[in-house]
Enzyme design. Structure first.
Site, short mmCIF file in Angstrom:
data_model
loop_
_atom_site.label_atom_id
_atom_site.label_comp_id
_atom_site.label_asym_id
_atom_site.label_seq_id
_atom_site.Cartn_x
_atom_site.Cartn_y
_atom_site.Cartn_z
N ALA A 113 45.06 40.68 42.78
CA ALA A 113 44.59 41.91 43.42
C ALA A 113 45.22 42.13 44.78
CB ALA A 113 43.06 41.87 43.53
N HIS A 114 44.84 43.24 45.41
CA HIS A 114 45.43 43.62 46.70
C HIS A 114 45.11 42.61 47.80
CE1 HIS A 114 41.47 45.88 46.65
NE2 HIS A 114 41.33 45.10 47.70
N ASN A 115 46.07 42.45 48.69
CA ASN A 115 45.95 41.62 49.89
C ASN A 115 45.86 40.12 49.60
OD1 ASN A 115 45.82 44.14 51.04
ND2 ASN A 115 43.84 43.86 52.02
#
Length: 210
Positions: A113-115
């Protein structure tokens, strides 16, 4: 630098966006999609059908409905990373980056997922899902079908056994297993206690029936 190195190989049906860089001797598999300010280093291998740089799963609930939050960051895949088939690596939010460290190997059907930040020389087996803003150290081993909650930290040289559900941070060098994930010695004691309590009852019940 944006662009595709002349020595890189792009498979049939793959799409590489205009804001992407692909390093020397990289291999992009058939029907892969590379977008979202992605930066791929030297000798990176991306499996067929994998998507790198897709917008992450981030929403805000306003006026009775969900609104998608903008994902304006990028993805950095360092040298010698290998990503299997049909994986997803999401781009970061708010100008940050999703990063996969040098030499890390990722199996097929993994979601990042993001980050998320993954360290160097990790191995991640198939069907693992890593939620947003997780930080994974160097030389971490993650088994198949593991789920990692958002904002969790996993220390260097940790081992997460297959099908574990990681809800809290894992210290360096630890081996975790189970649902919820705990130190593997604790998991073994837990199951041994259940077997002593309930396994004997099942065995006694079977003996009575016979």
């Amino acid at each position: 630098m944006v662009g595709i190195d002349p020595s890189a190989r792009i498979g049939a049906g793959a799409f590489v966006g205009p804001d992407v860089s692909v390093g020397p001797d990289a291999v992009i598999g058939e029907n892969a999609v590379i977008v979202g300010h992605a930066r791929l280093g030297a000798r990176v291998r991306v499996g067929p059908g994998t998507v790198i740089g897709a917008a992450g799963f981030g929403y805000e609930f306003v006026d009775g409905k969900y609104h998608h939050l903008p994902h304006t960051g990028g993805v950095i895949v360092e040298d010698d990373v290998e990503i299997g088939a049909n994986c997803t690596v999401c781009r970061a939010k708010h100008g940050r980056e999703t990063r996969i460290g040098q030499g890390t190997k990722i199996d097929s059907q993994v979601h990042i997922a993001h980050n998320v930040r993954i360290g160097k020389h990790c191995v991640i087996a198939a069907q693992t899902g890593i939620a947003g803003s997780v930080i994974i150290g160097d030389y971490v081993m993650i088994g198949g079908q593991v789920g990692v909650k958002d904002h969790v930290r996993i220390g260097d040289n940790a081992v997460i056994l297959a099908r574990a559900a990681v809800f809290r941070s894992v210290p360096p060098g630890a081996c975790y297993s189970g649902i919820p994930a705990r130190h593997h010695d604790q998991t073994k004691r837990f199951w041994a206690g259940l077997w002593r309590r309930f396994g004997k009852e099942e065995s006694d019940a079977g003996a009575v029936k016979r």
